[in-house]
Design a protein around this motif. Structure first.
Motif, PDB file in Angstrom:
ATOM      1  N   GLY A 142     -58.000 -25.255  27.096  1.00  0.00           N
ATOM      2  CA  GLY A 142     -58.652 -25.598  28.356  1.00  0.00           C
ATOM      3  C   GLY A 142     -58.016 -24.904  29.537  1.00  0.00           C
ATOM      4  N   ALA A 143     -56.685 -24.908  29.591  1.00  0.00           N
ATOM      5  CA  ALA A 143     -55.979 -24.245  30.690  1.00  0.00           C
ATOM      6  C   ALA A 143     -56.217 -22.741  30.670  1.00  0.00           C
ATOM      7  N   ALA A 144     -56.268 -22.156  29.484  1.00  0.00           N
ATOM      8  CA  ALA A 144     -56.548 -20.718  29.371  1.00  0.00           C
ATOM      9  C   ALA A 144     -57.953 -20.407  29.879  1.00  0.00           C
TER      10      ALA A 144
ATOM     11  N   ARG B  28     -57.073 -36.407  31.071  1.00  0.00           N
ATOM     12  CA  ARG B  28     -56.558 -37.762  31.294  1.00  0.00           C
ATOM     13  C   ARG B  28     -55.283 -37.772  32.128  1.00  0.00           C
ATOM     14  N   ASN B  29     -54.565 -36.663  32.173  1.00  0.00           N
ATOM     15  CA  ASN B  29     -53.316 -36.587  32.919  1.00  0.00           C
ATOM     16  C   ASN B  29     -53.562 -35.953  34.287  1.00  0.00           C
ATOM     17  N   ALA B  30     -53.680 -36.802  35.307  1.00  0.00           N
ATOM     18  CA  ALA B  30     -53.987 -36.314  36.647  1.00  0.00           C
ATOM     19  C   ALA B  30     -52.909 -35.388  37.177  1.00  0.00           C
ATOM     20  N   ASP B  31     -51.634 -35.692  36.893  1.00  0.00           N
ATOM     21  CA  ASP B  31     -50.539 -34.863  37.389  1.00  0.00           C
ATOM     22  C   ASP B  31     -50.639 -33.438  36.864  1.00  0.00           C
ATOM     23  N   ASN B  32     -50.935 -33.298  35.573  1.00  0.00           N
ATOM     24  CA  ASN B  32     -51.070 -31.957  34.992  1.00  0.00           C
ATOM     25  C   ASN B  32     -52.241 -31.187  35.607  1.00  0.00           C
ATOM     26  N   CYS B  33     -53.335 -31.911  35.854  1.00  0.00           N
ATOM     27  CA  CYS B  33     -54.507 -31.269  36.463  1.00  0.00           C
ATOM     28  C   CYS B  33     -54.185 -30.773  37.868  1.00  0.00           C
ATOM     29  N   GLU B  34     -53.538 -31.630  38.650  1.00  0.00           N
ATOM     30  CA  GLU B  34     -53.204 -31.262  40.021  1.00  0.00           C
ATOM     31  C   GLU B  34     -52.181 -30.130  40.061  1.00  0.00           C
ATOM     32  N   ARG B  35     -51.262 -30.142  39.106  1.00  0.00           N
ATOM     33  CA  ARG B  35     -50.241 -29.087  39.056  1.00  0.00           C
ATOM     34  C   ARG B  35     -50.895 -27.729  38.764  1.00  0.00           C
ATOM     35  N   LEU B  36     -51.798 -27.705  37.780  1.00  0.00           N
ATOM     36  CA  LEU B  36     -52.473 -26.444  37.458  1.00  0.00           C
ATOM     37  C   LEU B  36     -53.362 -26.002  38.609  1.00  0.00           C
ATOM     38  N   ALA B  37     -54.022 -26.944  39.274  1.00  0.00           N
ATOM     39  CA  ALA B  37     -54.871 -26.600  40.418  1.00  0.00           C
ATOM     40  C   ALA B  37     -54.046 -25.936  41.519  1.00  0.00           C
TER      41      ALA B  37
END
Length: 248
Positions: free
Chosen positions: A22-24, A41-50
């Motif tokens: 997904g990240a790729a 499901r992990n908001a922190d990971n989503c915000e970090r990648l954003a």
């Protein structure tokens, strides 16, 4: 890929987008000019990648924590994407889970419901929410990440295989429902070397069943996603495309 794909002015929403394949996929869309919505499901990971996408690639990015097996979360996610960007041109239903079980008898109801919820219920609802809006606008492309397990099922992941087989079916149904402005396709990946590969035993590498005799790398599925999302695939819908190295 830049000579083939240009997603400037487009908005891509990727579920299960904070890590692995997904990240790729998210990063590739941003590299080709798209603004991106990253959900898992992990908001922190989503915000970090954003934040990384915005800093490194200069694209607008929105990270949202959402459980794709819950329809309330699906609706909240879609509403947030449209509130921020005004549209979604590309939806990639990538979120999934494939826990193993010793037997069907020992598979709990809670596990069964969770597997079906994330792998089937979520993509069904996301496609309905986004596809119905796409047809009111300029159309778009929806890509479901299924699995080779959907057509090569094994006992240890029977609920997962069943959910992905059903995802194949609704891919075709939605291709008809939202045509001609929206194209809906599915990719059936084999085994790919992503985050989960770190936990694989050395013996797993020796028992590869595919014709190419190795595991796939993330970029080898990303290119298929880019193709299906682009105008190059303008006559392709309702397709189930295997990217599995030739698994027997």
């Amino acid at each position: 890929m830049k000579q083939y794909f240009d997603f400037s002015g487009k908005v891509a929403l990727v579920t299960g987008g904070s890590r692995g394949l997904g990240a790729a996929i998210v990063r590739s869309f941003a590299e080709q000019g798209a603004d991106v919505v990253i959900a898992s499901r992990n908001a922190d990971n989503c915000e970090r990648l954003a934040a990384q996408i915005e800093a490194e690639l200069g694209r607008r990015a929105l990270g949202i924590g959402a459980h794709l097996g819950h329809w309330d979360d699906c609706e909240r996610l879609v509403n947030a994407a449209y509130e921020r960007f005004g549209k979604v041109d590309i939806l990639v239903n990538n979120a999934g889970m494939s826990p193993l079980s010793d037997s069907s008898l020992e598979t709990s109801e809670a596990l069964f419901d969770k597997v079906v919820g994330v792998n089937l219920k979520g993509p069904f609802r996301m496609t309905a929410l986004v596809g119905s809006r796409m047809v009111q606008g300029d159309g778009g492309s929806i890509i479901n990440i299924s699995s080779i397990g959907s057509i090569r099922p094994q006992p240890e992941y029977a609920p997962y295989a069943g959910a992905k087989a059903a995802l194949n079916a609704i891919t075709v149904a939605h291709a008809f429902e939202y045509a001609p402005k929206v194209r809906v396709n599915a990719i059936l990946p084999g085994s790919f070397r992503t985050d989960i590969a770190k936990s694989w035993s050395p013996d797993k590498e020796k028992n590869i069943k595919s014709a190419i005799k190795r595991y796939g790398e993330p970029e080898e599925i990303v290119s298929t996603v880019m193709y299906l999302a682009s105008a190059h695939a303008s006559f392709t819908t309702g397709a189930l495309i295997r990217v599995d190295g030739g698994r027997p």
